[in-house]
Design a protein around this motif. Structure first.
Motif, PDB file in Angstrom:
ATOM      1  N   PRO A 178      42.484  25.967  28.801  1.00  0.00           N
ATOM      2  CA  PRO A 178      41.983  24.790  29.440  1.00  0.00           C
ATOM      3  C   PRO A 178      40.519  24.416  28.924  1.00  0.00           C
ATOM      4  O   PRO A 178      39.882  25.533  28.228  1.00  0.00           O
ATOM      5  CB  PRO A 178      42.037  24.862  30.904  1.00  0.00           C
ATOM      6  CG  PRO A 178      43.211  26.100  31.285  1.00  0.00           C
ATOM      7  CD  PRO A 178      42.819  26.840  29.893  1.00  0.00           C
ATOM      8  N   GLU A 179      40.154  23.358  29.076  1.00  0.00           N
ATOM      9  CA  GLU A 179      38.659  22.887  28.803  1.00  0.00           C
ATOM     10  C   GLU A 179      37.583  23.182  29.722  1.00  0.00           C
ATOM     11  O   GLU A 179      37.263  22.495  30.650  1.00  0.00           O
ATOM     12  CB  GLU A 179      38.705  21.403  28.362  1.00  0.00           C
ATOM     13  CG  GLU A 179      37.103  20.814  27.842  1.00  0.00           C
ATOM     14  CD  GLU A 179      37.050  21.124  26.401  1.00  0.00           C
ATOM     15  OE1 GLU A 179      35.897  21.623  26.208  1.00  0.00           O
ATOM     16  OE2 GLU A 179      38.121  21.084  25.715  1.00  0.00           O
ATOM     17  N   ALA A 216      44.630  31.574  41.645  1.00  0.00           N
ATOM     18  CA  ALA A 216      44.929  30.787  40.420  1.00  0.00           C
ATOM     19  C   ALA A 216      43.631  29.976  39.960  1.00  0.00           C
ATOM     20  O   ALA A 216      43.130  29.272  40.708  1.00  0.00           O
ATOM     21  CB  ALA A 216      46.039  30.166  40.287  1.00  0.00           C
ATOM     22  N   ASP A 217      43.064  30.246  38.824  1.00  0.00           N
ATOM     23  CA  ASP A 217      42.112  29.062  38.315  1.00  0.00           C
ATOM     24  C   ASP A 217      43.045  27.874  37.492  1.00  0.00           C
ATOM     25  O   ASP A 217      42.630  26.662  37.527  1.00  0.00           O
ATOM     26  CB  ASP A 217      41.212  29.675  37.513  1.00  0.00           C
ATOM     27  CG  ASP A 217      40.222  30.593  38.152  1.00  0.00           C
ATOM     28  OD1 ASP A 217      39.724  29.984  39.189  1.00  0.00           O
ATOM     29  OD2 ASP A 217      40.074  31.900  37.684  1.00  0.00           O
ATOM     30  N   LEU A 243      44.961  32.999  35.102  1.00  0.00           N
ATOM     31  CA  LEU A 243      46.212  32.123  34.436  1.00  0.00           C
ATOM     32  C   LEU A 243      47.484  32.414  35.517  1.00  0.00           C
ATOM     33  O   LEU A 243      47.750  33.669  35.257  1.00  0.00           O
ATOM     34  CB  LEU A 243      46.419  32.199  32.963  1.00  0.00           C
ATOM     35  CG  LEU A 243      45.015  32.218  32.068  1.00  0.00           C
ATOM     36  CD1 LEU A 243      45.618  32.771  30.522  1.00  0.00           C
ATOM     37  CD2 LEU A 243      44.518  30.987  32.112  1.00  0.00           C
ATOM     38  N   VAL A 244      48.087  31.451  35.919  1.00  0.00           N
ATOM     39  CA  VAL A 244      49.180  31.837  36.741  1.00  0.00           C
ATOM     40  C   VAL A 244      50.287  30.850  36.377  1.00  0.00           C
ATOM     41  O   VAL A 244      50.021  29.768  36.031  1.00  0.00           O
ATOM     42  CB  VAL A 244      49.203  31.500  38.426  1.00  0.00           C
ATOM     43  CG1 VAL A 244      50.484  31.715  38.980  1.00  0.00           C
ATOM     44  CG2 VAL A 244      48.175  32.647  38.729  1.00  0.00           C
ATOM     45  N   LEU A 245      51.661  31.496  36.106  1.00  0.00           N
ATOM     46  CA  LEU A 245      52.796  30.653  35.771  1.00  0.00           C
ATOM     47  C   LEU A 245      53.104  29.446  36.790  1.00  0.00           C
ATOM     48  O   LEU A 245      53.012  29.851  38.047  1.00  0.00           O
ATOM     49  CB  LEU A 245      53.913  31.660  35.566  1.00  0.00           C
ATOM     50  CG  LEU A 245      55.420  30.911  35.403  1.00  0.00           C
ATOM     51  CD1 LEU A 245      55.344  30.195  34.196  1.00  0.00           C
ATOM     52  CD2 LEU A 245      56.402  31.854  35.707  1.00  0.00           C
ATOM     53  N   LYS A 304      54.081  35.954  37.706  1.00  0.00           N
ATOM     54  CA  LYS A 304      53.313  36.142  36.535  1.00  0.00           C
ATOM     55  C   LYS A 304      52.057  35.585  36.231  1.00  0.00           C
ATOM     56  O   LYS A 304      52.164  34.375  36.569  1.00  0.00           O
ATOM     57  CB  LYS A 304      54.328  35.785  35.336  1.00  0.00           C
ATOM     58  CG  LYS A 304      55.692  36.488  35.421  1.00  0.00           C
ATOM     59  CD  LYS A 304      56.404  35.783  34.240  1.00  0.00           C
ATOM     60  CE  LYS A 304      58.056  36.491  34.270  1.00  0.00           C
ATOM     61  NZ  LYS A 304      58.182  37.642  34.144  1.00  0.00           N
ATOM     62  N   ALA A 305      51.159  36.665  35.879  1.00  0.00           N
ATOM     63  CA  ALA A 305      49.711  36.064  35.801  1.00  0.00           C
ATOM     64  C   ALA A 305      48.951  37.153  34.805  1.00  0.00           C
ATOM     65  O   ALA A 305      49.390  38.049  34.470  1.00  0.00           O
ATOM     66  CB  ALA A 305      49.069  35.978  37.198  1.00  0.00           C
ATOM     67  N   LEU A 306      47.833  36.299  34.098  1.00  0.00           N
ATOM     68  CA  LEU A 306      47.086  37.061  33.245  1.00  0.00           C
ATOM     69  C   LEU A 306      45.332  36.566  33.768  1.00  0.00           C
ATOM     70  O   LEU A 306      45.148  35.436  34.217  1.00  0.00           O
ATOM     71  CB  LEU A 306      47.131  36.493  31.722  1.00  0.00           C
ATOM     72  CG  LEU A 306      48.239  37.078  31.090  1.00  0.00           C
ATOM     73  CD1 LEU A 306      48.462  36.292  29.904  1.00  0.00           C
ATOM     74  CD2 LEU A 306      48.412  38.453  31.051  1.00  0.00           C
ATOM     75  N   GLU A 307      44.746  37.553  33.652  1.00  0.00           N
ATOM     76  CA  GLU A 307      43.536  37.244  33.780  1.00  0.00           C
ATOM     77  C   GLU A 307      42.397  37.543  32.654  1.00  0.00           C
ATOM     78  O   GLU A 307      42.502  38.689  31.964  1.00  0.00           O
ATOM     79  CB  GLU A 307      42.810  38.238  34.903  1.00  0.00           C
ATOM     80  CG  GLU A 307      41.283  37.994  35.341  1.00  0.00           C
ATOM     81  CD  GLU A 307      40.708  39.114  36.193  1.00  0.00           C
ATOM     82  OE1 GLU A 307      40.757  38.917  37.470  1.00  0.00           O
ATOM     83  OE2 GLU A 307      40.309  40.263  35.783  1.00  0.00           O
TER      84      GLU A 307
END
Length: 433
Positions: free
Chosen positions: A78-79, A114-115, A90-92, A38-41
């Motif tokens: 995140p900062e 992932a970042d 963003l990755v689980l 599961k991921a979102l960009e």
């Protein structure tokens, strides 16, 4: 008066156009894959840098009108400062290689894209545990309040019904057929990768009356990760695509030590943008039902290293064809193949070449096929091109066997590992039509 009217009208048009041009972060890619993939960009379509910690990610579960009251439903980003026209992935956070069931690890191809990894513990934050019937939103903080700047899905009733997936499966998900929530048509938001259309410059800021997932997203099959880390956006400035050049074929010994750098790839980019390198496919081998991934790539430098020499088994697989991509954050290079040959001595060559294997029919039109070999067959293992084991059958050391697909197996290209009673094995590519 006439001139004043025209001037005023022009000012209204100008102001209206300026307001319309105002944009903020958008969800540029949504991945709801198998298991915990599961991921979102998130993408910045503006010409200014954006500080991500002013935003949070929110999940509306199972048709809820509002998120749960406790803090598990949202997570502050995140900062980090996201530059103009760049993406952030963003990755689980499921990375334990020994994990299983609800703790099964995300695939390596997704890990390297992932970042940041989020929500390792469901009880602390379940935001990244979305399924096909959950809405996901990016919210921005304004004083003490939060406002939606982009929304994927629709929160509140009706909750999507079961819709069809490939292979005869079903899942609660929005579909490709109106009214999109009733179970009619094919499920789109479960077991799929969705990429925001390049024409979309602004997010969905209010709950839509109806959610058609294909209105603003293009759909890809499950577990496709090669669009992550960059996003095609029509409003971005022109930028050349990086190109990977130079030597792409190398030979190593089976006794090569872990940590050895095989090569450092070099890509050219006209604008000298920072580049990232990825292995998309080909970095795996199965030995005694155990998956090994021998190589890694430094995504900033392009250095390919041997990290697990246990995967160097030339009598099982003597050539690794690593599919490589390079991205500058604006676009991605064409796929190139880096070939790593594991040197094979004469005795092994003779053993491998003396074992003839025939798979028929191939392509396969039905649900079964036969395998014959000059050595006795002990096991057949079927994996997909992403390296996931689909099915395995054991045999009583016969030189001709029949393999029957599970009813849920989808059409496509597969790898068939043929294991022999003498401990040797070989790999064949097959196609199920």
């Amino acid at each position: 008066m006439r001139k004043v009217y025209v001037l005023s009208l022009l000012m209204v048009v100008f102001i209206g156009a300026s307001l319309k041009a105002q944009t903020d972060l958008i969800i540029s890619e949504y991945i709801e894959g198998w298991s915990n993939n599961k991921a979102l960009e998130i993408y910045n379509p503006t010409n200014s840098a954006i500080t991500l910690s002013n935003y949070r990610l929110v999940r509306y579960s199972n048709g809820s009108n509002v998120p749960p009251a406790d803090a598990t439903w949202a997570i502050i980003l995140p900062e980090e400062v996201l530059k103009p026209y760049k993406a952030y992935v963003l990755v689980l956070d499921k990375r334990d290689p020994e994990g299983s069931g609800q703790e099964a690890p995300v695939w390596e191809q997704l890990v390297q894209r992932a970042d940041v990894f989020l929500c390792p513990n469901y009880n602390v934050s379940n935001t990244m545990y979305f399924n096909g019937d959950d809405a996901v939103a990016i919210e921005k903080k304004d004083g003490e309040t939060w406002s939606i700047i982009d929304l994927f899905g629709r929160y509140g009733a009706p909750r999507p019904e079961e819709a069809a997936l490939p292979g005869g499966k079903t899942a609660r998900a929005w579909s490709d057929t109106a009214p999109y929530f009733s179970g009619t048509g094919k499920a789109i938001t479960a077991d799929h990768t969705l990429v925001r259309k390049s024409s979309v410059s602004a997010g969905v800021t209010s709950n839509p009356a109806i959610f058609n997932p294909l209105a603003e997203y293009d759909t890809l099959s499950a577990n496709i990760f090669d669009h992550l880390g960059w996003h095609k956006f029509d409003g971005a400035p022109a930028n050349a695509t990086p190109e990977l050049n130079g030597e792409l074929s190398f030979t190593i010994s089976p006794s090569t030590a872990n940590g050895t750098v095989i090569t450092t790839l070099a890509a050219e980019d006209e604008e000298n943008d920072p580049l990232r390198y990825y292995i998309d496919y080909g970095n795996f081998i199965y030995v005694e039902n155990t998956r090994y991934e021998p190589f890694s790539i430094n995504r900033e430098t392009g250095a390919i290293s041997l990290v697990d020499a246990r995967g160097l088994v030339p009598e099982v697989l003597a050539t690794f064809n690593l599919k490589i991509y390079v991205t500058d954050g604006y676009s991605q290079s064409e796929e190139k193949t880096v070939q790593i040959n594991v040197s094979v001595n004469a005795a092994i060559k003779q053993t491998v070449n003396s074992t003839l294997v025939n798979v028929y029919p191939n392509p396969i039109a039905g649900k079964e096929f036969s395998v014959s070999a000059t050595n006795a067959i002990s096991e057949l293992i079927l994996t997909n091109l992403m390296g996931q084991q689909i099915q395995s059958n054991s045999y009583s050391s016969a030189k001709q066997v029949t393999f029957n697909f599970n009813s849920s197996t989808q059409q496509g290209i597969f790898l068939l590992t043929v294991k022999f009673s003498n401990g040797q094995s070989t790999v064949k590519k097959i196609q199920l039509q």
